[in-house]
Scaffold this motif. Structure first.
Motif, short mmCIF file in Angstrom:
data_model
loop_
_atom_site.label_atom_id
_atom_site.label_comp_id
_atom_site.label_asym_id
_atom_site.label_seq_id
_atom_site.Cartn_x
_atom_site.Cartn_y
_atom_site.Cartn_z
N GLU A 216 1.57 -2.05 2.07
CA GLU A 216 0.19 -2.09 2.91
C GLU A 216 0.58 -2.59 4.33
O GLU A 216 1.52 -3.08 4.52
CB GLU A 216 -0.73 -3.31 2.24
N ARG A 217 -0.41 -2.18 5.40
CA ARG A 217 -0.05 -2.30 6.80
C ARG A 217 -0.42 -4.18 6.58
O ARG A 217 -1.31 -4.56 5.94
CB ARG A 217 -1.15 -1.76 7.69
N MET A 218 0.30 -4.79 7.46
CA MET A 218 0.26 -6.34 7.74
C MET A 218 0.08 -6.83 8.98
O MET A 218 0.70 -5.97 9.75
CB MET A 218 1.44 -6.89 6.71
N CYS A 228 -4.43 -7.19 4.74
CA CYS A 228 -3.90 -6.58 3.72
C CYS A 228 -4.48 -7.00 2.22
O CYS A 228 -4.00 -6.77 1.50
CB CYS A 228 -2.18 -6.49 3.72
N LYS A 240 -4.09 -10.84 -1.56
CA LYS A 240 -3.60 -10.37 -0.04
C LYS A 240 -2.12 -10.11 -0.55
O LYS A 240 -1.49 -10.76 -1.27
CB LYS A 240 -3.39 -11.60 0.64
N CYS A 242 0.46 -9.56 1.13
CA CYS A 242 1.76 -10.22 1.79
C CYS A 242 1.86 -11.50 1.10
O CYS A 242 3.13 -11.82 0.66
CB CYS A 242 1.23 -10.66 3.20
#
Length: 255
Positions: A216-218, A228, A240, A242
């Motif tokens: 996922e983009r973070m 995310c 989340k 991350c």
């Protein structure tokens, strides 16, 4: 988590726009869990404040050497690809929760499934599992032969099946097309790749103990910015990627 300033040992392009970056320095000794990632500063000045998450491909904790494999596809990672021996890399890590190796015992079987840039963290995981006495197999998917990497390295660990979308290496198709001979052995499955690949795995891993690492983009990389967030079967209704992940048991996160 620590902020580390590591020295570049080497950087090599190992496939089309895919780079292997090796760095060393104090702090790498803590990177013992496959599936975790580091958050790398990819530039100088205010334009580079947002870091890039890069998975840990391998770590030599005895000699403080970290290996990252990433795709240079934007301004930040393009800058990173120009770093060479003697340069410094600013990163935060290790971050996230990685793969739980205790779910498969010595003498057991594990299937590691990766697609594209989701392949690198499986190398460290496969190496650690093999050292533990687990029989490891890999199903790897790439777009084309020019995008493929580390195949021979994976063969040093266990059996390997490869699929490419254009059929230029391995079987023509997707990684899910080369899994059947391995899933019949009822292995524990560890997978990393884009959401469409993980979604397709759900049918193939039905009845199996499976763990997915999500891409996922973070933003922050530490759970503060909520960039995310994904829907999940938790009291809050979300996780989340991350900080709660990036690795989850397959039933825990909605894909």
């Amino acid at each position: 988590m620590k902020r580390l300033n590591l020295n570049v040992v080497s950087q090599v392009m190992i496939a089309d726009n895919i780079f292997e970056l090796t760095v060393e320095g104090e702090g790498v000794e803590s990177m013992k869990v496959p599936g975790q990632f580091v958050h790398v500063r990819t530039g100088e000045g205010f334009s580079s404040l947002l870091r890039r998450p890069i998975s840990i491909c391998d770590a030599d904790t005895a000699n403080n050497r970290l290996k990252m494999v990433y795709r240079a596809q934007g301004k930040g990672t393009a800058w990173l690809s120009t770093r060479s021996r003697g340069d410094k890399i600013d990163l935060l890590g290790p971050l996230g929760n990685g793969f739980n190796q205790d779910v498969v015992e010595a003498g057991g079987k594990a299937l590691l499934v990766g697609g594209g840039i989701g392949v690198p963290p499986l190398y460290y995981l496969g190496r650690k599992l093999a050292q533990k006495g687990v029989a490891v197999s890999f199903a790897l998917g790439f777009q084309s032969s020019k995008d493929a990497f580390y195949i021979e390295k994976f063969k040093e660990i266990g059996r390997v099946a490869v699929a490419t979308a254009d059929g230029t290496i391995g079987k023509k198709g997707f990684v899910t097309d080369v899994m059947d001979k391995f899933t019949a052995e009822q292995p524990v499955v560890f997978a990393c790749g884009p959401s469409p690949m993980l979604r397709a795995l759900n049918h193939k891993t039905e009845g199996l103990n499976a763990y997915y690492s999500f891409e996922e983009r973070m933003g922050c990389g530490v759970g503060a910015c909520f960039a995310c967030v994904c829907e999940a079967a938790t009291p809050s209704g979300y996780v989340k990627i991350c900080s709660d992940g990036p690795v989850f048991k397959k039933e825990e996160v909605s894909i």
